[in-house]
Design an enzyme around this catalytic site. Sequence first.
Site, PDB file in Angstrom:
ATOM      1  N   TYR A 173       0.836  -1.210   0.000  1.00 49.13           N
ATOM      2  CA  TYR A 173       0.000   0.000   0.000  1.00 49.13           C
ATOM      3  C   TYR A 173       0.871   1.261   0.000  1.00 49.13           C
ATOM      4  O   TYR A 173       0.793   2.096  -0.895  1.00 49.13           O
ATOM      5  CB  TYR A 173      -0.904  -0.043   1.229  1.00 49.13           C
ATOM      6  CG  TYR A 173      -1.637   1.242   1.541  1.00 49.13           C
ATOM      7  CD1 TYR A 173      -1.648   1.766   2.837  1.00 49.13           C
ATOM      8  CD2 TYR A 173      -2.336   1.935   0.550  1.00 49.13           C
ATOM      9  CE1 TYR A 173      -2.339   2.940   3.124  1.00 49.13           C
ATOM     10  CE2 TYR A 173      -3.035   3.094   0.838  1.00 49.13           C
ATOM     11  CZ  TYR A 173      -3.024   3.588   2.137  1.00 49.13           C
ATOM     12  OH  TYR A 173      -3.704   4.753   2.425  1.00 49.13           O
ATOM     13  N   ILE A 174       1.736   1.379   0.994  1.00 55.18           N
ATOM     14  CA  ILE A 174       2.561   2.590   1.097  1.00 55.18           C
ATOM     15  C   ILE A 174       3.688   2.540   0.070  1.00 55.18           C
ATOM     16  O   ILE A 174       3.955   3.517  -0.641  1.00 55.18           O
ATOM     17  CB  ILE A 174       3.095   2.737   2.544  1.00 55.18           C
ATOM     18  CG1 ILE A 174       1.917   2.990   3.492  1.00 55.18           C
ATOM     19  CG2 ILE A 174       4.142   3.831   2.632  1.00 55.18           C
ATOM     20  CD1 ILE A 174       2.215   2.869   4.946  1.00 55.18           C
TER      21      ILE A 174
ATOM     22  N   SER B 291       0.269  -7.743  -0.674  1.00 49.08           N
ATOM     23  CA  SER B 291       0.098  -6.898  -1.871  1.00 49.08           C
ATOM     24  C   SER B 291      -0.260  -7.808  -3.039  1.00 49.08           C
ATOM     25  O   SER B 291      -0.345  -9.026  -2.881  1.00 49.08           O
ATOM     26  CB  SER B 291       1.419  -6.164  -2.155  1.00 49.08           C
ATOM     27  OG  SER B 291       2.479  -7.092  -2.277  1.00 49.08           O
TER      28      SER B 291
ATOM     29  N   ASN C 237       9.865 -11.407  10.931  1.00 51.54           N
ATOM     30  CA  ASN C 237       9.830 -10.701   9.646  1.00 51.54           C
ATOM     31  C   ASN C 237      10.441  -9.302   9.765  1.00 51.54           C
ATOM     32  O   ASN C 237      11.337  -8.921   9.006  1.00 51.54           O
ATOM     33  CB  ASN C 237       8.386 -10.559   9.152  1.00 51.54           C
ATOM     34  CG  ASN C 237       8.308  -9.884   7.791  1.00 51.54           C
ATOM     35  OD1 ASN C 237       8.653 -10.491   6.775  1.00 51.54           O
ATOM     36  ND2 ASN C 237       7.903  -8.621   7.758  1.00 51.54           N
TER      37      ASN C 237
ATOM     38  N   SER D 223       7.203   4.269  12.723  1.00 51.38           N
ATOM     39  CA  SER D 223       5.797   4.460  13.078  1.00 51.38           C
ATOM     40  C   SER D 223       5.654   5.225  14.375  1.00 51.38           C
ATOM     41  O   SER D 223       6.491   5.114  15.271  1.00 51.38           O
ATOM     42  CB  SER D 223       5.148   3.074  13.230  1.00 51.38           C
ATOM     43  OG  SER D 223       3.913   3.178  13.872  1.00 51.38           O
TER      44      SER D 223
ATOM     45  N   TYR E  66       3.997  -5.060  17.264  1.00 51.04           N
ATOM     46  CA  TYR E  66       4.273  -4.267  16.062  1.00 51.04           C
ATOM     47  C   TYR E  66       5.098  -3.036  16.429  1.00 51.04           C
ATOM     48  O   TYR E  66       6.178  -2.807  15.878  1.00 51.04           O
ATOM     49  CB  TYR E  66       2.964  -3.824  15.391  1.00 51.04           C
ATOM     50  CG  TYR E  66       3.185  -2.696  14.419  1.00 51.04           C
ATOM     51  CD1 TYR E  66       2.864  -1.384  14.763  1.00 51.04           C
ATOM     52  CD2 TYR E  66       3.760  -2.936  13.177  1.00 51.04           C
ATOM     53  CE1 TYR E  66       3.105  -0.341  13.890  1.00 51.04           C
ATOM     54  CE2 TYR E  66       4.006  -1.899  12.296  1.00 51.04           C
ATOM     55  CZ  TYR E  66       3.682  -0.611  12.660  1.00 51.04           C
ATOM     56  OH  TYR E  66       3.927   0.432  11.791  1.00 51.04           O
TER      57      TYR E  66
ATOM     58  N   LYS F 299       9.097  -2.053  15.629  1.00 52.47           N
ATOM     59  CA  LYS F 299       9.520  -0.818  14.962  1.00 52.47           C
ATOM     60  C   LYS F 299      10.573  -0.093  15.802  1.00 52.47           C
ATOM     61  O   LYS F 299      11.567   0.416  15.280  1.00 52.47           O
ATOM     62  CB  LYS F 299       8.321   0.100  14.709  1.00 52.47           C
ATOM     63  CG  LYS F 299       7.402  -0.373  13.607  1.00 52.47           C
ATOM     64  CD  LYS F 299       8.003  -0.143  12.228  1.00 52.47           C
ATOM     65  CE  LYS F 299       7.077  -0.573  11.117  1.00 52.47           C
ATOM     66  NZ  LYS F 299       7.564  -0.238   9.778  1.00 52.47           N
TER      67      LYS F 299
ATOM     68  N   VAL G 267     -16.448  -0.647  16.374  1.00 47.70           N
ATOM     69  CA  VAL G 267     -15.668   0.485  16.915  1.00 47.70           C
ATOM     70  C   VAL G 267     -15.071   0.027  18.242  1.00 47.70           C
ATOM     71  O   VAL G 267     -15.807  -0.267  19.194  1.00 47.70           O
ATOM     72  CB  VAL G 267     -16.568   1.719  17.115  1.00 47.70           C
ATOM     73  CG1 VAL G 267     -15.791   2.850  17.807  1.00 47.70           C
ATOM     74  CG2 VAL G 267     -17.111   2.185  15.757  1.00 47.70           C
TER      75      VAL G 267
ATOM     76  N   GLY H 224      -3.714  -3.530  23.038  1.00 46.03           N
ATOM     77  CA  GLY H 224      -2.575  -2.838  22.418  1.00 46.03           C
ATOM     78  C   GLY H 224      -2.922  -1.436  21.965  1.00 46.03           C
ATOM     79  O   GLY H 224      -2.029  -0.646  21.648  1.00 46.03           O
ATOM     80  N   ASP H 225      -4.195  -1.083  21.914  1.00 45.95           N
ATOM     81  CA  ASP H 225      -4.585   0.252  21.461  1.00 45.95           C
ATOM     82  C   ASP H 225      -4.321   1.304  22.541  1.00 45.95           C
ATOM     83  O   ASP H 225      -4.361   1.009  23.739  1.00 45.95           O
ATOM     84  CB  ASP H 225      -6.080   0.280  21.129  1.00 45.95           C
ATOM     85  CG  ASP H 225      -6.354  -0.101  19.687  1.00 45.95           C
ATOM     86  OD1 ASP H 225      -5.384  -0.191  18.928  1.00 45.95           O
ATOM     87  OD2 ASP H 225      -7.509  -0.297  19.324  1.00 45.95           O
TER      88      ASP H 225
END
Length: 332
Positions: A11-12, A36, A99, A124, A149, A153, A217, A293-294
């Site tokens: 995507y990016i 992808s 990865n 990020s 994640y 990073k 949500v 994790g949010d």
Amino acid sequence: MRILVAGGAGYIGSHICVELLEAGYEVVVIDDFSNSRPEVLGYIKEITGKDVKFYEFNILDEEKTEGVFKENKLDAVIHCAAFKAVGESVSKPIEYYTNNLMTTLIMTKMMTKYHVNNIVFSSSATVYGDPKVVPLTENCPLGETTNPYGTSKAMMERILTDVQFANPEMSVTLLRYFNPIGAHASGLIGENPKGIPNNLMPYIMKVATGELPCLGVFGDDYDTPDGTGVRDYIHVVDLAKGHVLAIEKYQEPGVHICNLGTGTGYSVLDIVHAFEKVNGIEVKYEIKPRRPGDIATCYADPTRAKEELGWVAEKTLEDMCRDTWNFAKKHQ
Ligand code: WQD
């Protein structure tokens, strides 16, 4: 100049390839299509009229990765070949660390061996953890990351910083993305993850197309204006343009750290309502429990990007919503 974009069919990465080609760079891409699709390469050609030089494999294959460095005289690397979903990483830590860390170690090993001295890394805002203060500047402490994640990073940033210290001729740029959404105005490339989307906007997109029945949500009891999570959503084309400027401006050896965000935070319901208003479509949603994790709130202070890169996010939330829907309609 010839730039290797690791993850360039993603995507990016695909949006970065478009901006690099249109800026006159030659582009080499490594991608394994794990997140992808092969047709993206054709869309990049359709948009720019130019080809990338493409290699299909996972960078964990060290021998093949070295082959790319042998076959191409590379001037810089843009590394965006990482798994990137906060929620998914909580349930798949081994995949995420393997990865994300191993690709970074192999990439930097080849860069030092073949004297490629410039890397722009897709980092990020999640490295800041759960911020005590917003907006976030690059000097804010790297908080206790709240998911594998974000932790991967932060580890990738550490690896790159240590590699630069050992190789002082290198320029290492850590671009801390906030929340990239939207799609190229052509509608040819955009975010179309395989399976059930982890991220908000691709999920909204699939509810709008009818592929999914309803958006969950994740929590409405955060300490935010409407109780839902607040993030700094940035148009992916603005983000991609930031990479071209980073390649051009951050040539000096050293470690360069830069937030790429708009400086404005929007809640989950802000995004839902903006998408509905811009596109005239209802997006069904229901409140669900918080996602592990949010965090509640995260948005950037983008001052350094303006001062050092001459970069400012230009596209609006309406552009992001409109371009997302335009992409969805062309790919239903
Ligand atoms: C955004 C908000 C969720 C899905 C992302 C990327 C990560 C990094 C940082 C680039 C949160 C809520 C989401 C859903 C929801 N970007 N949400 N229902 O977690 O901020 O992280 O940006 O490097 O790669 O993952 O983005 O889109 O997953 O969540 O309510 O179905 O939307 O709780 O408040 P996040 P996200």
